[in-house]
Design an enzyme around this catalytic site. Structure first.
Site, PDB file in Angstrom:
ATOM      1  N   HIS A  34       0.862  -1.182   0.000  1.00 41.12           N
ATOM      2  CA  HIS A  34       0.000   0.000   0.000  1.00 41.12           C
ATOM      3  C   HIS A  34       0.900   1.235   0.000  1.00 41.12           C
ATOM      4  O   HIS A  34       2.146   1.109   0.030  1.00 41.12           O
ATOM      5  CB  HIS A  34      -0.957  -0.016   1.195  1.00 41.12           C
ATOM      6  CG  HIS A  34      -0.270  -0.231   2.517  1.00 41.12           C
ATOM      7  ND1 HIS A  34       0.611   0.666   3.068  1.00 41.12           N
ATOM      8  CD2 HIS A  34      -0.314  -1.278   3.387  1.00 41.12           C
ATOM      9  CE1 HIS A  34       1.051   0.206   4.220  1.00 41.12           C
ATOM     10  NE2 HIS A  34       0.520  -0.976   4.428  1.00 41.12           N
ATOM     11  N   HIS A  37       3.942   1.374   2.276  1.00 42.83           N
ATOM     12  CA  HIS A  37       5.137   0.654   1.794  1.00 42.83           C
ATOM     13  C   HIS A  37       5.837   1.464   0.693  1.00 42.83           C
ATOM     14  O   HIS A  37       7.060   1.524   0.636  1.00 42.83           O
ATOM     15  CB  HIS A  37       4.754  -0.694   1.173  1.00 42.83           C
ATOM     16  CG  HIS A  37       4.188  -1.699   2.127  1.00 42.83           C
ATOM     17  ND1 HIS A  37       2.897  -2.160   2.044  1.00 42.83           N
ATOM     18  CD2 HIS A  37       4.752  -2.345   3.175  1.00 42.83           C
ATOM     19  CE1 HIS A  37       2.692  -3.064   2.991  1.00 42.83           C
ATOM     20  NE2 HIS A  37       3.781  -3.183   3.694  1.00 42.83           N
ATOM     21  N   GLN A  61       6.079 -15.237  12.804  1.00 41.89           N
ATOM     22  CA  GLN A  61       5.638 -14.085  13.606  1.00 41.89           C
ATOM     23  C   GLN A  61       4.122 -14.085  13.848  1.00 41.89           C
ATOM     24  O   GLN A  61       3.582 -13.157  14.419  1.00 41.89           O
ATOM     25  CB  GLN A  61       6.107 -12.769  12.984  1.00 41.89           C
ATOM     26  CG  GLN A  61       5.447 -12.381  11.682  1.00 41.89           C
ATOM     27  CD  GLN A  61       6.121 -11.162  11.058  1.00 41.89           C
ATOM     28  OE1 GLN A  61       7.222 -11.245  10.533  1.00 41.89           O
ATOM     29  NE2 GLN A  61       5.467 -10.020  11.118  1.00 41.89           N
ATOM     30  N   LYS A 149       4.717   3.103  12.056  1.00 41.36           N
ATOM     31  CA  LYS A 149       3.417   2.613  12.554  1.00 41.36           C
ATOM     32  C   LYS A 149       3.634   1.416  13.486  1.00 41.36           C
ATOM     33  O   LYS A 149       3.021   1.321  14.533  1.00 41.36           O
ATOM     34  CB  LYS A 149       2.492   2.204  11.409  1.00 41.36           C
ATOM     35  CG  LYS A 149       1.126   1.793  11.938  1.00 41.36           C
ATOM     36  CD  LYS A 149       0.225   1.246  10.883  1.00 41.36           C
ATOM     37  CE  LYS A 149       0.676  -0.072  10.386  1.00 41.36           C
ATOM     38  NZ  LYS A 149       0.080  -1.251  11.006  1.00 41.36           N
ATOM     39  N   GLN A 153       8.067  -2.651  16.749  1.00 42.58           N
ATOM     40  CA  GLN A 153       8.924  -3.404  15.821  1.00 42.58           C
ATOM     41  C   GLN A 153      10.190  -2.603  15.513  1.00 42.58           C
ATOM     42  O   GLN A 153      11.302  -3.133  15.514  1.00 42.58           O
ATOM     43  CB  GLN A 153       8.145  -3.687  14.538  1.00 42.58           C
ATOM     44  CG  GLN A 153       8.984  -4.237  13.409  1.00 42.58           C
ATOM     45  CD  GLN A 153       8.138  -4.761  12.265  1.00 42.58           C
ATOM     46  OE1 GLN A 153       7.618  -5.847  12.345  1.00 42.58           O
ATOM     47  NE2 GLN A 153       7.991  -3.984  11.201  1.00 42.58           N
ATOM     48  N   SER A 185      -2.362   0.169   6.545  1.00 42.68           N
ATOM     49  CA  SER A 185      -1.971  -1.180   6.943  1.00 42.68           C
ATOM     50  C   SER A 185      -2.587  -2.156   5.951  1.00 42.68           C
ATOM     51  O   SER A 185      -3.700  -1.914   5.462  1.00 42.68           O
ATOM     52  CB  SER A 185      -2.527  -1.464   8.347  1.00 42.68           C
ATOM     53  OG  SER A 185      -2.530  -2.850   8.602  1.00 42.68           O
ATOM     54  N   SER A 186      -1.868  -3.241   5.683  1.00 43.26           N
ATOM     55  CA  SER A 186      -2.445  -4.255   4.779  1.00 43.26           C
ATOM     56  C   SER A 186      -3.720  -4.816   5.392  1.00 43.26           C
ATOM     57  O   SER A 186      -4.636  -5.228   4.687  1.00 43.26           O
ATOM     58  CB  SER A 186      -1.452  -5.391   4.552  1.00 43.26           C
ATOM     59  OG  SER A 186      -0.254  -4.862   4.053  1.00 43.26           O
TER      60      SER A 186
HETATM   61  O1  PAF Z   1       6.372  -5.081   9.166  1.00 45.21           O
HETATM   62  C1  PAF Z   1       6.296  -6.131   8.489  1.00 45.21           C
HETATM   63  O2  PAF Z   1       5.687  -6.154   7.422  1.00 45.21           O
HETATM   64  C2  PAF Z   1       6.958  -7.405   8.986  1.00 45.21           C
HETATM   65  O3  PAF Z   1       6.880  -7.514  10.365  1.00 45.21           O
HETATM   66  C3  PAF Z   1       8.417  -7.554   8.517  1.00 45.21           C
HETATM   67  C4  PAF Z   1       9.312  -6.459   9.046  1.00 45.21           C
HETATM   68  C5  PAF Z   1       8.464  -7.552   6.997  1.00 45.21           C
HETATM   69  C6  PAF Z   1       8.995  -8.891   8.996  1.00 45.21           C
HETATM   70  O4  PAF Z   1       8.262  -9.972   8.499  1.00 45.21           O
END
Ligand code: PAF
Length: 286
Positions: A34, A37, A61, A149, A153, A185-186
């Site tokens: 989106h 990104h 994850q 966002k 992370q 966000s996706s």
């Molecule tokens: O933010 C994300 O899309 C994911 O957590 C990442 C950093 C690509 C790791 O899979």
């Protein structure tokens, strides 16, 4: 634009780019690209000679019962968007190549992953830290670019790269918002039209927090209460957390003295949405 699907091939290509003295910028993604990104890619492009984007929905994850299988995927669309942005290489590995049979090595970042999303998603950051370590070893970037966002992370990746002496720079890029203010966000793809008003309560809640802070309020519980009440006044919202933390350690604070962040996670229908604001920084929401 090249598409590389194999880890070893990507590693050899990265090595030869480095030997030519060219710099690699890297944007890791799980695809379903989106505007957020694409903004990361635009920033990354300014920082290096070759832009590598990975597309990999990382199973480690996602916890049991989370949306790994259902996570939206559309490689052809992603490929076209990446091409338009001038991406040089898409790294698009398979799960089997990233995690072959017998795989058993994980990276755990301790304190900064305990609070916030770490409370309700106990395996999430171990999966993120592990996949990012692997991707960094494969893509060998000089710079990797992450969105703010996913604030926790970003803090986790900064901590990990510093602690493990990874020779690269981590750059954080401001949150990209939809025209109504919802953070991109996706997972917004899961929102039904009638749920958007409830979803907007996150960004509007942050605006309330900012106003209280700008008017001089420094008590975390006062700000949290106001934001919770506002979000809860919207039908269809289910708060996971509203917290104010130290911006670096991510420990809860009672008084906003050092740099602090307000972070929200709220389920609205199917998706669990997150958003945040670092007090003192600009917050542009309609
Ligand atoms: O933010 C994300 O899309 C994911 O957590 C990442 C950093 C690509 C790791 O899979």
């Amino acid at each position: 634009m090249d598409i590389i699907r194999n880890c070893r091939e990507m590693q050899l290509r990265a090595e030869s780019i480095r030997q030519e003295g060219r710099r690699i910028a890297f944007v890791p993604t799980m695809g379903y690209l989106h505007e957020g990104h694409l903004n990361l890619m635009r920033e990354a492009k300014k920082l290096a000679d070759e832009l590598v984007v990975s597309i990999f929905v990382n199973p480690t994850q996602f916890g049991p019962g989370e949306d790994y299988e259902k996570y939206p995927r559309d490689f052809e669309r992603d490929e076209a968007l990446a091409k338009q942005e001038g991406v040089d290489i898409i790294f698009y590995p398979s799960v089997d190549d990233m995690y072959p049979p017998g795989y058993q090595t994980y990276v755990t970042v301790e304190e900064v992953t305990r609070n916030l999303c770490g409370m309700s998603r106990p395996v999430h950051f171990r999966g993120v830290a592990t996949v990012c370590t692997k991707l960094f070893n494969i893509v060998k970037p000089h710079t990797a670019v992450f969105g703010k966002k996913d604030y926790q992370q970003l803090v986790t990746i900064r901590r990990m790269t510093a602690d493990l002496n990874m020779d690269m720079e981590i750059v954080g890029v401001d949150i990209t918002r939809e025209s109504d203010g919802i953070a991109m966000s996706s997972r917004n793809a899961y929102l039904k039209q009638e749920e958007r008003e409830a979803a907007l309560s996150l960004s509007r809640g942050l605006k309330i927090a900012k106003k209280l802070y700008d008017d001089g309020e420094r008590g975390a519980s006062v700000i949290i209460r106001a934001v919770r009440e506002y979000i809860e006044s919207h039908e269809g919202t289910d708060i996971d957390y509203v917290k104010i933390c130290d911006a670096e350690t991510l420990e809860d604070v009672e008084t906003l003295e050092r740099e602090s962040v307000i972070a929200l996670a709220v389920r609205v229908g199917l998706p669990r949405l997150i958003d945040n604001h670092v007090f003192g920084e600009p917050l542009i929401i309609p």
